[in-house]
Structures are given as C-alpha cells and as structure tokens.
Motif scaffolding. Structure first.
Motif, mmCIF file in Angstrom:
data_model
loop_
_atom_site.group_PDB
_atom_site.id
_atom_site.type_symbol
_atom_site.label_atom_id
_atom_site.label_comp_id
_atom_site.label_asym_id
_atom_site.label_seq_id
_atom_site.Cartn_x
_atom_site.Cartn_y
_atom_site.Cartn_z
ATOM 1 N N ILE A 1 2.335 1.783 -3.481
ATOM 2 C CA ILE A 1 1.323 2.349 -4.386
ATOM 3 C C ILE A 1 1.076 3.819 -4.061
ATOM 4 O O ILE A 1 0.997 4.659 -4.968
ATOM 5 C CB ILE A 1 0.027 1.523 -4.324
ATOM 6 C CG1 ILE A 1 0.263 0.145 -4.953
ATOM 7 C CG2 ILE A 1 -1.122 2.252 -5.027
ATOM 8 C CD1 ILE A 1 -0.854 -0.856 -4.728
ATOM 9 N N ASP A 2 0.972 4.157 -2.786
ATOM 10 C CA ASP A 2 0.761 5.552 -2.387
ATOM 11 C C ASP A 2 1.882 6.450 -2.909
ATOM 12 O O ASP A 2 1.615 7.552 -3.404
ATOM 13 C CB ASP A 2 0.653 5.686 -0.872
ATOM 14 C CG ASP A 2 -0.652 5.134 -0.307
ATOM 15 O OD1 ASP A 2 -1.597 4.866 -1.087
ATOM 16 O OD2 ASP A 2 -0.709 4.957 0.934
ATOM 17 N N LEU A 3 3.118 6.001 -2.796
ATOM 18 C CA LEU A 3 4.239 6.798 -3.296
ATOM 19 C C LEU A 3 4.155 6.950 -4.813
ATOM 20 O O LEU A 3 4.300 8.057 -5.341
ATOM 21 C CB LEU A 3 5.582 6.180 -2.894
ATOM 22 C CG LEU A 3 6.820 6.953 -3.349
ATOM 23 C CD1 LEU A 3 6.847 8.366 -2.768
ATOM 24 C CD2 LEU A 3 8.092 6.213 -2.984
ATOM 25 N N GLU B 1 1.544 6.854 -6.706
ATOM 26 C CA GLU B 1 0.414 7.715 -7.063
ATOM 27 C C GLU B 1 0.650 9.178 -6.691
ATOM 28 O O GLU B 1 0.047 10.069 -7.287
ATOM 29 C CB GLU B 1 -0.866 7.206 -6.402
ATOM 30 C CG GLU B 1 -1.357 5.905 -6.995
ATOM 31 C CD GLU B 1 -2.586 5.339 -6.310
ATOM 32 O OE1 GLU B 1 -3.266 4.514 -6.945
ATOM 33 O OE2 GLU B 1 -2.861 5.708 -5.137
ATOM 34 N N SER B 2 1.520 9.433 -5.737
ATOM 35 C CA SER B 2 1.736 10.807 -5.278
ATOM 36 C C SER B 2 2.769 11.575 -6.091
ATOM 37 O O SER B 2 2.829 12.797 -6.015
ATOM 38 C CB SER B 2 2.153 10.813 -3.809
ATOM 39 O OG SER B 2 3.494 10.357 -3.661
ATOM 40 N N ARG C 1 0.836 -1.210 0.000
ATOM 41 C CA ARG C 1 0.000 0.000 0.000
ATOM 42 C C ARG C 1 0.867 1.255 0.000
ATOM 43 O O ARG C 1 0.565 2.227 -0.691
ATOM 44 C CB ARG C 1 -0.928 -0.018 1.226
ATOM 45 C CG ARG C 1 -1.830 1.203 1.348
ATOM 46 C CD ARG C 1 -2.951 1.182 0.328
ATOM 47 N NE ARG C 1 -2.699 2.126 -0.743
ATOM 48 C CZ ARG C 1 -3.309 2.133 -1.920
ATOM 49 N NH1 ARG C 1 -4.217 1.245 -2.210
ATOM 50 N NH2 ARG C 1 -3.017 3.024 -2.828
ATOM 51 N N GLU C 2 1.956 1.262 0.781
ATOM 52 C CA GLU C 2 2.851 2.423 0.831
ATOM 53 C C GLU C 2 3.571 2.618 -0.501
ATOM 54 O O GLU C 2 3.805 3.755 -0.931
ATOM 55 C CB GLU C 2 3.862 2.249 1.967
ATOM 56 C CG GLU C 2 3.223 2.333 3.346
ATOM 57 C CD GLU C 2 4.143 1.875 4.459
ATOM 58 O OE1 GLU C 2 4.080 2.489 5.546
ATOM 59 O OE2 GLU C 2 4.912 0.904 4.265
ATOM 60 N N LYS D 1 11.640 8.237 1.027
ATOM 61 C CA LYS D 1 11.022 6.989 0.588
ATOM 62 C C LYS D 1 11.477 6.754 -0.844
ATOM 63 O O LYS D 1 11.620 7.704 -1.621
ATOM 64 C CB LYS D 1 9.496 7.076 0.599
ATOM 65 C CG LYS D 1 8.895 7.193 1.966
ATOM 66 C CD LYS D 1 7.379 7.260 1.868
ATOM 67 C CE LYS D 1 6.755 7.404 3.243
ATOM 68 N NZ LYS D 1 5.279 7.400 3.165
ATOM 69 N N ALA E 1 5.839 9.776 6.596
ATOM 70 C CA ALA E 1 5.267 10.410 5.413
ATOM 71 C C ALA E 1 6.198 11.503 4.925
ATOM 72 O O ALA E 1 6.616 12.364 5.690
ATOM 73 C CB ALA E 1 3.888 10.986 5.738
#
Length: 153
Positions: free
Chosen positions: A11-13, A15-16, A8-9, A77, A151
C-alpha cells in the motif's frame, strides 16, 4: 537480499507513486501502457481518452497493474495487482477525477491552463474515468543494506 513486501509495504508503494503500467488482454492481443493513477481503498483510479486500452478493457475487464520504485538494479520495489475494470459515471466519476487532479497536478511540470496527462479542459466530458477493483496483489523488493534500508525513493 530479495524479499516479499507485506500488505502495508504494498500500500505504501502504491500511495507513493503516480505512474503505473496497465496490462490488458482482448481479442488475442496483450497491451501494456503507462498510466497516471491514484490508489485509494483497494482500488486504482485513472482516466483515458477513448482508444485501444479502453476498448480492450470494455471487451475483457480482467486486467493487471504494475508499479515500481527503482533506485538501482540492486535496490528496488515492485508490486503487481490483478483486478477488474469498471467505468465510472456520475458523482463517483467526478470524485475520482478530482482525486486524480489533486494528486497529479502538484507534481506536473506543465504550465497551468494547458492540457496535461490527457486532460484537455475542452474534452473533459469525453474522458473515460475508471477504477480497477483489486482482487489480488503481490510485491517484491531487492536491497543490499539493512532491512530498514529497503526504502526506495
């Protein structure tokens, strides 16, 4: 603290961010170049004019892709992906290009109507629009705060 990002982390990175580094290898040469991209459904979508990276990916479609977010040398990250290049055409090409434009143009500092991110309206039909099918990925982070402070903007 050093650690691994979970799925999930990762994918979040992906997408951001909007800029990643594409690595390709062909003919005994390795080439790494920054590209604007959009992540969607386990794939990275991007575009390019004809040139070195497109020639190399056509010759050897196995590529890697790296994205990071760095707040400082001790707060970051990073994700690296491996996958396969596929040149898009028809409706899939059009949908990918619209996704790229919707994601990139709102954050562009270029005036409307001028070429941006390699998108010259006069040469739109000659752009190579492609997808990297992700086959493997990993992510890491470093943070010196509480776990929820990992984050990175």
């Amino acid at each position: 603290m050093l650690g691994e990002l979970n799925k999930r982390e990762i994918i979040d990175l992906l997408e951001s961010q909007t800029i990643g580094r594409l690595g390709c290898h062909a003919g005994g040469e390795t080439y790494i170049v920054p590209v604007s991209y959009v992540y969607s459904e386990n794939a990275v979508y991007a575009h390019s004019g004809e040139g070195k990276k497109v020639t190399m990916m056509r010759e050897s479609p196995k590529v890697c892709f790296q994205v990071d977010a760095i707040a400082s040398s001790s707060s970051w990250k990073s994700v690296i992906l491996w996958g396969t290049f596929e040149e898009l055409s028809g409706e899939e090409r059009q949908q990918a290009m619209q996704g790229i434009i919707r994601r990139i143009m709102p954050i562009s500092d270029r005036p409307l109507g001028g070429p941006s991110h390699g998108i010259d309206p006069a040469k739109y039909d000659r752009l190579v629009v492609y997808k990297i099918h992700i086959t493997e990925g990993t992510g890491r982070f470093e943070s010196h705060g509480e776990p929820d402070e990992t984050a990175v903007p």
